[in-house]
Design a protein around this motif. Structure first.
Motif, PDB file in Angstrom:
ATOM      1  N   ASN A 154     -20.177 -43.230  -3.455  1.00 56.79           N
ATOM      2  CA  ASN A 154     -20.335 -44.317  -5.370  1.00 56.79           C
ATOM      3  C   ASN A 154     -18.538 -45.082  -5.244  1.00 56.79           C
ATOM      4  OD1 ASN A 154     -22.665 -44.180  -7.351  1.00 56.79           O
ATOM      5  ND2 ASN A 154     -22.106 -41.932  -6.523  1.00 56.79           N
ATOM      6  N   VAL A 155     -17.922 -44.372  -4.910  1.00 56.36           N
ATOM      7  CA  VAL A 155     -16.326 -45.458  -4.666  1.00 56.36           C
ATOM      8  C   VAL A 155     -16.784 -46.456  -3.454  1.00 56.36           C
ATOM      9  CG1 VAL A 155     -13.986 -45.726  -4.940  1.00 56.36           C
ATOM     10  CG2 VAL A 155     -15.203 -44.012  -6.299  1.00 56.36           C
ATOM     11  N   PHE A 156     -17.450 -45.561  -2.137  1.00 56.05           N
ATOM     12  CA  PHE A 156     -17.079 -46.346  -1.428  1.00 56.05           C
ATOM     13  C   PHE A 156     -18.936 -47.734  -1.280  1.00 56.05           C
ATOM     14  CE2 PHE A 156     -19.218 -47.371   2.312  1.00 56.05           C
ATOM     15  CZ  PHE A 156     -18.176 -48.267   3.660  1.00 56.05           C
ATOM     16  N   LEU A 157     -19.690 -47.594  -1.995  1.00 59.61           N
ATOM     17  CA  LEU A 157     -20.303 -48.337  -2.493  1.00 59.61           C
ATOM     18  C   LEU A 157     -20.314 -49.331  -3.472  1.00 59.61           C
ATOM     19  CD1 LEU A 157     -23.522 -45.968  -1.914  1.00 59.61           C
ATOM     20  CD2 LEU A 157     -22.878 -47.860  -0.293  1.00 59.61           C
ATOM     21  N   GLY A 158     -19.580 -49.071  -4.138  1.00 66.06           N
ATOM     22  CA  GLY A 158     -18.932 -49.850  -5.976  1.00 66.06           C
ATOM     23  C   GLY A 158     -19.054 -49.794  -7.045  1.00 66.06           C
ATOM     24  N   VAL A 159     -18.640 -48.851  -7.843  1.00 62.85           N
ATOM     25  CA  VAL A 159     -19.069 -49.514  -9.014  1.00 62.85           C
ATOM     26  C   VAL A 159     -17.623 -49.885  -9.596  1.00 62.85           C
ATOM     27  CG1 VAL A 159     -19.230 -46.274  -8.770  1.00 62.85           C
ATOM     28  CG2 VAL A 159     -16.419 -46.693  -8.931  1.00 62.85           C
ATOM     29  N   ARG A 160     -17.225 -49.904 -11.573  1.00 61.73           N
ATOM     30  CA  ARG A 160     -16.241 -50.617 -12.413  1.00 61.73           C
ATOM     31  C   ARG A 160     -15.750 -50.230 -11.911  1.00 61.73           C
ATOM     32  NH1 ARG A 160     -18.219 -52.147 -18.607  1.00 61.73           N
ATOM     33  NH2 ARG A 160     -19.881 -53.773 -17.117  1.00 61.73           N
ATOM     34  N   ASN A 161     -15.386 -48.964 -12.474  1.00 63.32           N
ATOM     35  CA  ASN A 161     -13.686 -48.079 -12.412  1.00 63.32           C
ATOM     36  C   ASN A 161     -13.824 -47.142 -10.245  1.00 63.32           C
ATOM     37  OD1 ASN A 161     -12.917 -48.614 -14.938  1.00 63.32           O
ATOM     38  ND2 ASN A 161     -14.299 -47.343 -16.299  1.00 63.32           N
ATOM     39  N   LEU A 162     -12.275 -47.672 -10.487  1.00 66.95           N
ATOM     40  CA  LEU A 162     -12.800 -46.898  -9.198  1.00 66.95           C
ATOM     41  C   LEU A 162     -11.455 -45.954  -9.358  1.00 66.95           C
ATOM     42  CD1 LEU A 162     -11.784 -50.194  -7.617  1.00 66.95           C
ATOM     43  CD2 LEU A 162     -14.152 -48.776  -6.845  1.00 66.95           C
ATOM     44  N   ALA A 163     -10.679 -45.688 -10.609  1.00 65.42           N
ATOM     45  CA  ALA A 163      -9.878 -44.720 -10.672  1.00 65.42           C
ATOM     46  C   ALA A 163      -8.977 -44.896  -9.428  1.00 65.42           C
ATOM     47  CB  ALA A 163     -10.445 -43.704 -10.026  1.00 65.42           C
ATOM     48  N   GLU A 164      -8.188 -45.952  -9.170  1.00 60.48           N
ATOM     49  CA  GLU A 164      -7.667 -46.108  -8.365  1.00 60.48           C
ATOM     50  C   GLU A 164      -5.729 -45.470  -8.953  1.00 60.48           C
ATOM     51  OE1 GLU A 164      -8.783 -48.606  -9.896  1.00 60.48           O
ATOM     52  OE2 GLU A 164      -8.254 -50.227  -9.501  1.00 60.48           O
ATOM     53  N   SER A 165      -5.585 -45.319 -10.301  1.00 59.19           N
ATOM     54  CA  SER A 165      -4.423 -45.460 -10.547  1.00 59.19           C
ATOM     55  C   SER A 165      -4.444 -43.220 -10.048  1.00 59.19           C
ATOM     56  CB  SER A 165      -4.066 -45.239 -11.609  1.00 59.19           C
ATOM     57  OG  SER A 165      -5.120 -44.753 -12.832  1.00 59.19           O
ATOM     58  N   PHE A 166      -5.532 -42.962  -9.312  1.00 62.03           N
ATOM     59  CA  PHE A 166      -4.978 -41.130  -8.863  1.00 62.03           C
ATOM     60  C   PHE A 166      -4.736 -41.156  -7.814  1.00 62.03           C
ATOM     61  CE2 PHE A 166      -9.013 -39.624 -11.797  1.00 62.03           C
ATOM     62  CZ  PHE A 166      -7.888 -39.858 -13.040  1.00 62.03           C
ATOM     63  N   LEU A 167      -4.126 -43.007  -6.996  1.00 61.04           N
ATOM     64  CA  LEU A 167      -4.022 -42.607  -5.668  1.00 61.04           C
ATOM     65  C   LEU A 167      -2.302 -42.436  -5.766  1.00 61.04           C
ATOM     66  CD1 LEU A 167      -6.519 -44.563  -3.888  1.00 61.04           C
ATOM     67  CD2 LEU A 167      -5.964 -41.910  -3.655  1.00 61.04           C
ATOM     68  N   PRO A 168      -1.955 -41.846  -5.365  1.00 62.27           N
ATOM     69  CA  PRO A 168       0.185 -42.212  -5.048  1.00 62.27           C
ATOM     70  C   PRO A 168       0.207 -43.171  -4.182  1.00 62.27           C
ATOM     71  CG  PRO A 168      -1.284 -40.277  -3.254  1.00 62.27           C
ATOM     72  CD  PRO A 168      -2.359 -40.884  -4.611  1.00 62.27           C
ATOM     73  N   GLU A 169       1.187 -42.929  -4.629  1.00 61.41           N
ATOM     74  CA  GLU A 169       1.776 -44.251  -3.000  1.00 61.41           C
ATOM     75  C   GLU A 169       1.255 -44.724  -1.986  1.00 61.41           C
ATOM     76  OE1 GLU A 169       3.166 -48.526  -3.381  1.00 61.41           O
ATOM     77  OE2 GLU A 169       2.486 -47.655  -4.825  1.00 61.41           O
ATOM     78  N   HIS A 170       1.742 -43.129  -0.958  1.00 61.46           N
ATOM     79  CA  HIS A 170       1.484 -43.584   0.186  1.00 61.46           C
ATOM     80  C   HIS A 170       0.508 -43.255   0.836  1.00 61.46           C
ATOM     81  CE1 HIS A 170       1.888 -39.013  -1.387  1.00 61.46           C
ATOM     82  NE2 HIS A 170       0.499 -39.094  -0.747  1.00 61.46           N
ATOM     83  N   LEU A 171      -0.854 -43.423  -0.301  1.00 59.13           N
ATOM     84  CA  LEU A 171      -2.669 -43.355   0.048  1.00 59.13           C
ATOM     85  C   LEU A 171      -2.847 -45.271  -0.554  1.00 59.13           C
ATOM     86  CD1 LEU A 171      -4.024 -39.656  -1.037  1.00 59.13           C
ATOM     87  CD2 LEU A 171      -3.034 -40.827   1.603  1.00 59.13           C
TER      88      LEU A 171
END
Length: 262
Positions: A154-171
């Protein structure tokens, strides 16, 4: 209450707390990751041994322990991914302007080792509990996998909230594979499948012929799937889910704000 309410509360707490711990550890300096993974690997092996020991335990305790051991194994998978130690052969952003199969192949290459690690974990769990009556560990791991795979698609196809804040800097390069849209065609099917699974599991837990072991085990699974369903719903809501784990994200203070993802 003991067979339905307590398992629900236990699942809610362990889901919230373990997610926060993982986010906190993966937000620390990269030189700490070696020790984090050593600790996680020790818990992984302990969990596999634990699953083998409780595989023939058809009491309420067996259901709890099977669920908890599977969660520890899943935590290793998540830690390995978020530390960047088990991701995929591609460690750079998606090619600019990539569409269709080109974008899909690049996305698969970015997480391929991670997905294979999940398969290996599933095989290991099946091996240590083969032929035993207590399979709640295996089903718990399967539930985690299916829900995470649905979230990734679903994130790949597209949604409003991507939760990108959960990704650490190196990712952060993983953000290039995300797409921000109000909705995608898969999302309603994902929610419908989650609702059906949750209802079926809840019915199994509350069935008159269910043993205490089954009532607790299916209650744990039903709550876990319900939480996964809530995570999916947050994807299309204007309110980000990271407020639930601000304490876990505290280790990432000072990182730059996420870039806009199209």
């Amino acid at each position: 209450m003991a067979e339905h309410g307590l398992p629900a509360l236990f699942t809610l707490f362990i889901w919230w707390f373990s997610t926060g711990i993982i986010l906190y550890l993966d937000g620390l300096r990269r030189e700490t990751f070696r020790w984090t993974m050593l600790g996680a690997s020790a818990l992984l092996f302990a969990a596999l041994i634990g699953l083998h020991m409780v595989a023939w335990d058809v009491t309420m305790r067996g259901a709890y322990l099977g669920f908890f051991c599977a969660l520890l194994i899943w935590a290793w998978v998540e830690m390995a991914f978020l530390t960047g130690m088990v991701t995929g052969p591609r460690r750079i952003a998606c090619p600019e302007g990539a569409r269709g199969w080109v974008r899909l192949r690049a996305a698969v290459a970015a997480i391929l080792w991670h997905e294979l690690a999940i398969v290996a974990g599933l095989v290991a769990i099946a091996a240590v509990s083969w032929g035993a009556p207590n399979q709640f560990g295996l089903w718990t791991f399967l539930a985690f996998w299916i829900m995470r795979l649905s979230a990734k698609l679903n994130v790949f196809l597209g949604v409003r909230n991507l939760a990108e804040s959960f990704l650490p800097e190196h990712l952060r390069y993983m953000e290039s594979f995300f797409r921000r849209r109000r909705m995608n065609a898969l999302f309603p099917l994902s929610v419908l499948a989650g609702i059906i699974a949750c209802v079926l599991l809840a019915r199994a837990a509350m069935a008159g012929h269910a043993s205490p072991h089954e009532a607790v085990g299916y209650s744990l699974l039903a709550t876990l799937v319900a939480l996964g369903l809530i995570e999916h719903i947050f994807m299309v809501m204007p309110v980000p889910a990271d407020a639930l784990w601000r304490w876990g994200l505290a280790s990432r203070k000072g990182r730059p704000a996420p870039s806009h993802v199209t």
